[in-house]
Design a protein around this motif. Structure first.
Motif, short mmCIF file in Angstrom:
data_model
loop_
_atom_site.label_atom_id
_atom_site.label_comp_id
_atom_site.label_asym_id
_atom_site.label_seq_id
_atom_site.Cartn_x
_atom_site.Cartn_y
_atom_site.Cartn_z
N ARG A 1 6.39 -10.15 -2.77
CA ARG A 1 7.11 -9.31 -1.83
C ARG A 1 6.61 -7.88 -1.94
O ARG A 1 6.79 -7.21 -2.96
N ALA A 2 5.96 -7.39 -0.92
CA ALA A 2 5.38 -6.05 -0.94
C ALA A 2 6.45 -4.98 -0.78
O ALA A 2 7.36 -5.12 0.04
N THR A 3 6.33 -3.92 -1.59
CA THR A 3 7.24 -2.78 -1.50
C THR A 3 6.46 -1.47 -1.35
O THR A 3 6.99 -0.41 -1.64
N THR A 4 5.22 -1.58 -0.92
CA THR A 4 4.38 -0.39 -0.78
C THR A 4 4.73 0.37 0.50
O THR A 4 5.48 -0.11 1.35
N SER A 5 4.16 1.56 0.62
CA SER A 5 4.31 2.37 1.83
C SER A 5 2.92 2.62 2.41
O SER A 5 2.32 3.68 2.18
N PRO A 6 2.37 1.66 3.14
CA PRO A 6 0.97 1.74 3.57
C PRO A 6 0.66 2.89 4.51
O PRO A 6 -0.51 3.28 4.63
N LYS A 7 1.67 3.45 5.17
CA LYS A 7 1.42 4.55 6.10
C LYS A 7 1.52 5.92 5.43
O LYS A 7 1.26 6.94 6.07
N ALA A 8 1.90 5.92 4.16
CA ALA A 8 2.03 7.20 3.45
C ALA A 8 0.66 7.78 3.13
O ALA A 8 -0.35 7.07 3.08
#
Length: 383
Positions: free
Chosen positions: A145-152
């Motif tokens: 389950r991904a919890t990253t912020s790819p647009k940051a």
């Protein structure tokens, strides 16, 4: 005499035929057996007694086969559950430490066992098999389950690479550094020869700062190369305190967005005879994390020689983000690569953080090294 002889002959003939002289059937001589039942067609003939009361051999064989299938499934289930349960056993016994790295195989094994049980229609043992699979899947699910912020915005990218006592392909490693725009490179098992090859591949131009110690002919050297200014807080060479002969330098990395406290890591490998020191090394890193300021961004990067199946590593990583797990990459495998007969199956290399937002993460394999490198990109807190 003629009449008597005739009567006697008829009587003798009747006896030979199994009948009484008067023509009535007799139990003793009737071929149909006691009670007058016929052998071939009767229900109690001596040759067919039990033909309809005792099950035939074929149903008995089927039942026996079903019992053995249930037993075999139950035994496989017990083995898988026992190995999986070792995840919660904090032990330095060498077999336990090794088996704790096999968690992914337990999940896969339980999945295959569930399919086999369904296909064989063994409903009695299906319930515990499915229950065990549900528990294993629950434990494994967070890693997917991904919890990253790819647009940051990416403020800092850190890579940790074990260079296998300086034998890794420097050109390939620098290619990965450039491709992922790495700002800080943590090298474990660093040697002076490895640094020279990296410089020839462009490291001296790419990175402006470096700290740590490179040691020839040993796996205990650790170097940190950085595009940002670094200042050494602790050289990390006190083996009594660190519980490892490897250098584990502690640095401040000053980025455009602020300062990050970084700890390079390389506990001893949990080989037979060294598992106590390995566990002590993980505990020392946990103590370091607990002593670090809660309000400052913190990163630990390197070859931890430990996986998420080890209770000691989970204690250390509690409250930290494992970048690969935060990216939802599931079953990450960084060891063993070159020089091993086994395929890579376990993640021993990690980038852990606190007080930072994970933007993205991944791993890179390169020639002449038994580990894959791991990297992570972060956004620093906006104040």
């Amino acid at each position: 005499m003629g009449t008597e002889d005739g009567d006697g002959a008829r009587a003798l003939s009747s006896v030979d035929l199994g009948r009484a002289p008067d023509g009535d059937p007799r139990d003793a001589g009737d071929p149909r057996g006691p009670g007058g039942s016929s052998g071939p067609g009767g229900s109690s003939g001596p040759g067919d007694h039990g033909a309809s009361d005792v099950p035939s051999a074929q149903p008995r064989t089927r039942r026996r086969r079903r019992v053995w299938l249930d037993v075999a499934i139950a035994l496989v289930l017990l083995v898988l559950v026992a190995v999986g349960a070792l995840r919660w056993v904090d032990s330095t016994a060498y077999p336990v430490v090794v088996l704790q790295t096999l968690g992914p195989f337990v999940v896969v094994g339980l999945g295959l066992l569930t399919v086999a049980t369904l296909l064989l229609r063994r409903w009695l043992v299906l319930v515990p098999v499915v229950a065990a699979l549900a528990v294993a899947a629950t434990v494994a699910a967070p890693a997917f389950r991904a919890t990253t912020s790819p647009k940051a915005h990416r403020d800092l990218t850190v890579m940790a690479a074990n260079v296998w006592i300086g034998s890794a392909n420097a050109a390939q490693l620098m290619g990965a550094v450039r491709y992922h725009s790495v700002d800080v490179l943590v090298l474990t098992e660093a040697t002076p020869a490895m640094l020279r090859r990296l410089d020839e591949a462009g490291a001296s131009d790419y990175f402006t700062g470096r700290a740590g110690v490179a040691r020839a002919g040993t796996s205990t050297g650790t170097m940190v190369l950085s595009r940002y200014p670094v200042s050494v807080r602790n050289a990390g060479t006190d083996s009594g305190r660190e519980h490892t002969p490897s250098a584990q330098p502690e640095l401040d990395v000053t980025t455009r967005r602020g300062t990050v406290r970084l700890k390079a890591t390389h506990p001893v490998a949990p080989v037979q005879g060294d598992t106590d020191e390995w566990r002590a090394g993980l505990r020392a890193l946990q103590t370091w994390v607990e002593g670090a300021g809660r309000n400052e961004p913190v990163i630990l990067a390197g070859d931890f020689n430990a996986a998420s199946g080890h209770p000691g590593f989970r204690d250390l990583a509690e409250g930290l983000d494992d970048a690969q797990h935060a990216a939802g990459q599931g079953w990450v495998r960084t060891w063993p690569f070159a020089g091993r007969r086994l395929p890579a199956y376990v993640q021993l290399d990690h980038v852990l953080s606190r007080g930072l937002t994970v933007v993205d993460a991944g791993q890179v394999a390169y020639n002449h090294a038994d580990h894959a490198a791991v990297w992570a990109s972060y956004t620093l807190p906006r104040g």
